[in-house]
Design a protein around this motif. Structure first.
Motif, PDB file in Angstrom:
ATOM      1  N   TYR A  55      14.948   1.426 -19.144  1.00  0.00           N
ATOM      2  CA  TYR A  55      16.340   1.335 -18.673  1.00  0.00           C
ATOM      3  C   TYR A  55      16.348   0.297 -17.602  1.00  0.00           C
ATOM      4  N   ALA A  56      17.432   0.110 -17.025  1.00  0.00           N
ATOM      5  CA  ALA A  56      17.600  -0.913 -15.840  1.00  0.00           C
ATOM      6  C   ALA A  56      18.732  -0.555 -14.973  1.00  0.00           C
ATOM      7  N   LEU A  57      18.572  -0.694 -13.798  1.00  0.00           N
ATOM      8  CA  LEU A  57      19.388  -0.639 -12.823  1.00  0.00           C
ATOM      9  C   LEU A  57      19.922  -1.954 -12.180  1.00  0.00           C
ATOM     10  N   THR A  58      21.169  -2.447 -12.232  1.00  0.00           N
ATOM     11  CA  THR A  58      21.478  -3.671 -11.939  1.00  0.00           C
ATOM     12  C   THR A  58      22.365  -3.422 -10.532  1.00  0.00           C
ATOM     13  N   PHE A  59      21.859  -4.028  -9.451  1.00  0.00           N
ATOM     14  CA  PHE A  59      22.752  -3.786  -8.148  1.00  0.00           C
ATOM     15  C   PHE A  59      23.415  -5.256  -7.953  1.00  0.00           C
ATOM     16  N   ALA A  60      24.567  -5.109  -7.483  1.00  0.00           N
ATOM     17  CA  ALA A  60      25.663  -6.089  -7.377  1.00  0.00           C
ATOM     18  C   ALA A  60      25.443  -6.727  -5.734  1.00  0.00           C
ATOM     19  N   VAL A  76      22.587 -10.599  -8.220  1.00  0.00           N
ATOM     20  CA  VAL A  76      22.396  -9.148  -8.589  1.00  0.00           C
ATOM     21  C   VAL A  76      20.853  -9.093  -8.569  1.00  0.00           C
ATOM     22  N   VAL A  77      20.541  -7.872  -8.366  1.00  0.00           N
ATOM     23  CA  VAL A  77      19.015  -7.646  -8.479  1.00  0.00           C
ATOM     24  C   VAL A  77      18.920  -6.562  -9.731  1.00  0.00           C
TER      25      VAL A  77
END
Length: 106
Positions: A55-60, A76-77
């Motif tokens: 999975y991935a979490l993308t932080f704005a 983004v991270v």
């Protein structure tokens, strides 16, 4: 099967990062859930349990810093991770305008 949480701290102010948009996706890009951090910089994403997999979490992060009139480097991270039978997974993010750090939390 895993329950997923995250917590974002702004290292430049020493406070929780409030209102950061975060998306949870399968590693292939298919979105599972999206939300924004609360007044304590925290949120819970996804269904009650995630199946094993990548999975991935993308932080704005760019939008967060722009909203606070701060110039930053990363728009983004994205943090990729593997779920492998854990009951709970916590993915914290320590954030500054030009760097970030993450780890597997508890």
């Amino acid at each position: 099967m895993t329950h997923l949480t995250t917590h974002i701290l702004d290292a430049t102010t020493g406070t929780p990062a409030v209102g950061v948009a975060v998306a949870l996706t399968h590693l292939d890009g298919a979105e599972i859930d999206a939300a924004t951090t609360d007044a304590d910089g925290r949120l819970s994403l996804g269904p009650d349990r995630l199946d094993d997999g990548d999975y991935a979490l993308t932080f704005a992060t760019g939008a967060y810093f722009r909203a606070n009139d701060v110039i930053s480097f990363h728009p983004v991270v994205t943090v990729a991770f593997t779920v492998d039978g854990e009951a709970h997974l916590h993915v914290p993010l320590l954030l500054s305008p030009f760097a970030y750090s993450t780890y597997r939390g508890s």
